[in-house]
Design a protein around this motif. Sequence first.
Motif, PDB file in Angstrom:
ATOM      1  N   PHE A  10       0.836  -1.203   0.000  1.00 56.79           N
ATOM      2  CA  PHE A  10       0.000   0.000   0.000  1.00 56.79           C
ATOM      3  C   PHE A  10       0.872   1.254   0.000  1.00 56.79           C
ATOM      4  CE2 PHE A  10      -3.725  -2.191   2.389  1.00 56.79           C
ATOM      5  CZ  PHE A  10      -4.233  -2.681   1.204  1.00 56.79           C
ATOM      6  N   GLU A  13       0.248   6.851   2.094  1.00 52.03           N
ATOM      7  CA  GLU A  13      -0.977   7.551   2.471  1.00 52.03           C
ATOM      8  C   GLU A  13      -2.057   6.563   2.937  1.00 52.03           C
ATOM      9  OE1 GLU A  13       0.432   7.882  -0.632  1.00 52.03           O
ATOM     10  OE2 GLU A  13       1.447   9.795  -0.286  1.00 52.03           O
ATOM     11  N   ILE A  14      -2.169   5.421   2.260  1.00 54.32           N
ATOM     12  CA  ILE A  14      -3.164   4.419   2.645  1.00 54.32           C
ATOM     13  C   ILE A  14      -2.772   3.776   3.971  1.00 54.32           C
ATOM     14  CG2 ILE A  14      -4.263   2.231   1.999  1.00 54.32           C
ATOM     15  CD1 ILE A  14      -5.183   4.666   0.354  1.00 54.32           C
ATOM     16  N   LYS A  15      -1.483   3.512   4.152  1.00 51.21           N
ATOM     17  CA  LYS A  15      -1.030   2.958   5.434  1.00 51.21           C
ATOM     18  C   LYS A  15      -1.331   3.925   6.570  1.00 51.21           C
ATOM     19  CE  LYS A  15       2.728  -0.069   3.954  1.00 51.21           C
ATOM     20  NZ  LYS A  15       4.159  -0.364   4.138  1.00 51.21           N
ATOM     21  N   LEU A  17      -3.697   6.175   6.626  1.00 52.31           N
ATOM     22  CA  LEU A  17      -5.148   6.154   6.804  1.00 52.31           C
ATOM     23  C   LEU A  17      -5.564   4.940   7.643  1.00 52.31           C
ATOM     24  CD1 LEU A  17      -8.013   7.205   6.135  1.00 52.31           C
ATOM     25  CD2 LEU A  17      -7.902   5.788   4.059  1.00 52.31           C
ATOM     26  N   ILE A  18      -5.001   3.783   7.334  1.00 50.83           N
ATOM     27  CA  ILE A  18      -5.304   2.566   8.100  1.00 50.83           C
ATOM     28  C   ILE A  18      -4.891   2.736   9.554  1.00 50.83           C
ATOM     29  CG2 ILE A  18      -4.612   0.148   8.420  1.00 50.83           C
ATOM     30  CD1 ILE A  18      -4.577  -0.050   5.301  1.00 50.83           C
TER      31      ILE A  18
END
Length: 164
Positions: A10, A13-15, A17-18
């Motif tokens: 990922f 940014e997605i990490k 967000l998670i």
Amino acid sequence: MVLKGLIYKFPKEIKLLIIAFVCTLSIGFYSGISFVRSTTNANPNGIEQRYLGNEDDENATKMMFKKSEGEIMTTVHSHILSLSVVFFMISLILSTTDIPHKLKLFLMIEPFLSLVFTFGGIYFLWKEIHWMKYIIMFSGFFMTASYTASVFIILKQAFSSNNK
């Protein structure tokens, strides 16, 4: 589609967000657990008194009354609906981690079973099936333990820069 280990691929940014989602969700989840501990003293008799009252206990320091049917139905309904979404979202994220398949499957399914046993148990305890207080206690423990393990795995792998 291969999901195993996808979390490592990922974008940053997605990490993030998670990580933000899981941390914020966990604040809410563990504050709920803290509320349960403070209202039941985390023991079977406290669970029973929480829903059936303690009107017959002359030594009680705080008077509690049996919950009404509306209160029980609201508790069961709202918790099963909201926690189902919580466990579904955590399971989706967990599906992208790199852990053994059987462990992953267990951690994804177990919270749903515990959810039904915990809140179904609360309903049946309210219906005066007193031994359900033990089911509630054990299933609540397993629900919390599986949530905690899942969150730990997700955060550990989201923070990792391991590019498998």
